[in-house]
Design an enzyme around this catalytic site. Sequence first.
Site, PDB file in Angstrom:
ATOM      1  NE  ARG A  82      -0.380   0.530   4.847  1.00 11.89           N
ATOM      2  CZ  ARG A  82       0.692   1.294   5.426  1.00 11.89           C
ATOM      3  NH1 ARG A  82       0.778   2.485   4.629  1.00 11.89           N
ATOM      4  NH2 ARG A  82       1.247   1.318   6.832  1.00 11.89           N
ATOM      5  N   GLY A  83       0.288   2.190  -0.321  1.00 13.55           N
ATOM      6  CA  GLY A  83       0.883   3.787  -0.103  1.00 13.55           C
ATOM      7  C   GLY A  83       1.018   4.157   1.114  1.00 13.55           C
ATOM      8  N   GLY A  84       1.841   4.951   1.478  1.00 19.55           N
ATOM      9  CA  GLY A  84       2.058   5.539   2.870  1.00 19.55           C
ATOM     10  C   GLY A  84       3.277   4.950   3.782  1.00 19.55           C
ATOM     11  CD  GLN A  85       6.125   8.629   5.661  1.00 15.33           C
ATOM     12  OE1 GLN A  85       7.102   8.680   5.933  1.00 15.33           O
ATOM     13  NE2 GLN A  85       5.522   9.760   5.024  1.00 15.33           N
ATOM     14  CE1 TYR A  88      -0.424  -1.182  17.696  1.00 17.08           C
ATOM     15  CE2 TYR A  88      -2.520  -0.001  17.811  1.00 17.08           C
ATOM     16  CZ  TYR A  88      -1.724  -1.115  18.389  1.00 17.08           C
ATOM     17  OH  TYR A  88      -2.296  -1.915  19.134  1.00 17.08           O
ATOM     18  N   GLY A 155      -4.522   4.022   3.635  1.00 19.76           N
ATOM     19  CA  GLY A 155      -3.756   3.615   2.783  1.00 19.76           C
ATOM     20  C   GLY A 155      -4.229   2.772   1.677  1.00 19.76           C
ATOM     21  CB  VAL A 167     -10.032   3.976   6.338  1.00 15.97           C
ATOM     22  CG1 VAL A 167     -10.305   4.646   4.944  1.00 15.97           C
ATOM     23  CG2 VAL A 167     -11.444   3.288   6.659  1.00 15.97           C
ATOM     24  CB  CYS A 184       1.507   8.888   8.564  1.00 17.94           C
ATOM     25  SG  CYS A 184       0.110   7.653   8.658  1.00 17.94           S
TER      26      CYS A 184
END
Length: 219
Positions: A82-85, A88, A155, A167, A184
């Site tokens: 997925r995208g993002g960082q 948790y 993400g 989400v 994030c």
Amino acid sequence: MVSESLILDLPVKTQVEWKTSDSAVPYPEALAEMEARAAAIAEGTAGELVWLLEHPPIYTAGTSAQDSDLLDARFPVYHTGRGGQFTYHGPGQRVGYAMLDLKRRKPDVRAYVHDLEQWLIETLKELGVKGERREGRVGIWVGRGLREDKIAALGVRIKRWVTFHGVALNVNPDLSHFSGIVPCGVRAHGVTSLADLGIVATMADVDVALKKSFEKIFG
């Protein structure tokens, strides 16, 4: 285990199945099921699905994750597509995985991400919380006087115009679990939850709000 399944008729003349798991779902199991369902949707052999669940405590790393943002790997760490960082997931957080066919709906990735954000904002509104976007920051934020905290993350991965991942809304998780990562990649702000804001809501209450808001946004 699945405790609930229902069908929503949407104006786009498609049917969205809703599935709710009543026990924590291991992340690898959830990912495998998402990928299989997304592939079936792309092939035209399955319908769209929104899956509501919780995970055991884990950290997930998106495609933009920086190693320096993993501060304390106290829980299993999964690298995702997925995208993002770093994010948790754990008990007390409602995760909504959306497997939707954008080719049939609207093949526009930015519009889809905007709709996911609006889905969270409308859900929070149903629960008495004002959630907001912030320029340059992923997720949905809550103003708290001189500070701002993140209450929901998102993400996305899209393959053959079918979405998966989705989400995550903090209902009543152990917020100390977020301290193992820089959520994030944002160091200047914290995280919050409905319970932390003084909102008494069960997971069932949140699910009702998510379903109502989904129909409003994606219908």
